[in-house]
Design a protein around this motif. Structure first.
Motif, PDB file in Angstrom:
ATOM      1  N   ASN A  38       0.833  -1.201   0.000  1.00 47.87           N
ATOM      2  CA  ASN A  38       0.000   0.000   0.000  1.00 47.87           C
ATOM      3  C   ASN A  38       0.864   1.247   0.000  1.00 47.87           C
ATOM      4  O   ASN A  38       1.160   1.814   1.034  1.00 47.87           O
ATOM      5  N   SER A  43       0.288   4.016  -8.186  1.00 45.71           N
ATOM      6  CA  SER A  43      -0.768   3.568  -7.276  1.00 45.71           C
ATOM      7  C   SER A  43      -1.621   2.491  -7.946  1.00 45.71           C
ATOM      8  O   SER A  43      -2.220   2.715  -8.989  1.00 45.71           O
ATOM      9  N   ASP A  80      -8.943   8.901  -0.797  1.00 42.27           N
ATOM     10  CA  ASP A  80      -8.590   8.026   0.322  1.00 42.27           C
ATOM     11  C   ASP A  80      -7.111   7.663   0.284  1.00 42.27           C
ATOM     12  O   ASP A  80      -6.424   7.696   1.311  1.00 42.27           O
ATOM     13  N   ALA A  81      -6.616   7.331  -0.891  1.00 47.69           N
ATOM     14  CA  ALA A  81      -5.210   6.942  -1.030  1.00 47.69           C
ATOM     15  C   ALA A  81      -4.272   8.082  -0.665  1.00 47.69           C
ATOM     16  O   ALA A  81      -3.196   7.870  -0.107  1.00 47.69           O
ATOM     17  N   ARG A  85      -5.050   7.381   4.129  1.00 44.69           N
ATOM     18  CA  ARG A  85      -4.018   6.362   4.365  1.00 44.69           C
ATOM     19  C   ARG A  85      -2.674   6.974   4.742  1.00 44.69           C
ATOM     20  O   ARG A  85      -1.887   6.355   5.422  1.00 44.69           O
ATOM     21  N   GLN A  86      -2.405   8.216   4.325  1.00 40.03           N
ATOM     22  CA  GLN A  86      -1.179   8.872   4.778  1.00 40.03           C
ATOM     23  C   GLN A  86      -1.259   9.171   6.269  1.00 40.03           C
ATOM     24  O   GLN A  86      -0.274   9.055   6.987  1.00 40.03           O
ATOM     25  N   VAL A  88      -2.921   7.379   8.418  1.00 43.32           N
ATOM     26  CA  VAL A  88      -2.737   6.078   9.056  1.00 43.32           C
ATOM     27  C   VAL A  88      -1.246   5.746   9.141  1.00 43.32           C
ATOM     28  O   VAL A  88      -0.769   5.236  10.167  1.00 43.32           O
ATOM     29  N   MET A 116       1.955   3.944   3.891  1.00 42.84           N
ATOM     30  CA  MET A 116       0.602   3.499   3.569  1.00 42.84           C
ATOM     31  C   MET A 116      -0.024   4.248   2.389  1.00 42.84           C
ATOM     32  O   MET A 116      -0.571   3.648   1.502  1.00 42.84           O
ATOM     33  N   GLY A 117       0.018   5.547   2.388  1.00 38.00           N
ATOM     34  CA  GLY A 117      -0.696   6.325   1.382  1.00 38.00           C
ATOM     35  C   GLY A 117       0.117   6.574   0.129  1.00 38.00           C
ATOM     36  O   GLY A 117       1.214   6.038  -0.054  1.00 38.00           O
TER      37      GLY A 117
END
Length: 144
Positions: A38, A43, A80-81, A85-86, A88, A116-117
């Motif tokens: 991820n 991406s 979201d990506a 997720r960044q 997170v 993550m992101g």
């Protein structure tokens, strides 16, 4: 049923994976099996949803309601990506620092994955890859 709509996202995912692995391995100057997932360029998620939106546009046209749904889904996935997720990943970094802070702290805890992101460039790479794969699949499916 036209299986092209089912095959396109799967083939896109299979195309992006090796590209991401090669780029990450070159950047790390080693085989980076542990870093692919991820995050990274391009991406996967952006490529998959973009390939589907592009295929719908090519086959059904941009006036088709399915194209609107596909573009909306693509935007949700890309936002979201890039953002959620960044965050997170930053939380994972903070937790990793906390669990390794003191003696005996986190001695048996596996560190969380921090990457993550996606950056905007990684998402852009996914968009470009998704569009290219959709055009290729559409062209090849019309030939056979």
């Amino acid at each position: 049923m036209d299986f092209t709509y089912l095959v396109t996202p799967v083939l896109t995912w299979l195309v992006v994976g090796p590209i991401k692995f090669l780029i990450t391995s070159v950047r790390q100057r080693r085989l980076a099996f542990d870093l692919v997932g991820n995050g990274g360029f391009p991406s996967n998620h952006s490529a998959v949803v973009t390939s589907m939106a592009t295929l719908i546009a090519l086959r059904e046209g941009i006036n088709d309601p399915a194209f609107g749904v596909a573009v909306t889904l693509a935007f949700v996935i890309m936002i979201d990506a890039n953002s959620l997720r960044q965050h997170v990943g930053r939380q994972a970094a903070a937790i990793n620092r906390l669990t390794s802070a003191g003696p005996g702290m986190g001695s048996n805890i596996k560190p969380l994955r921090e990457r993550m992101g996606h950056t905007l460039a990684e998402i852009g790479g996914g968009i470009g890859t998704g569009i290219a794969v959709a055009f290729a699949i559409n062209y090849l499916s019309r030939q056979f």
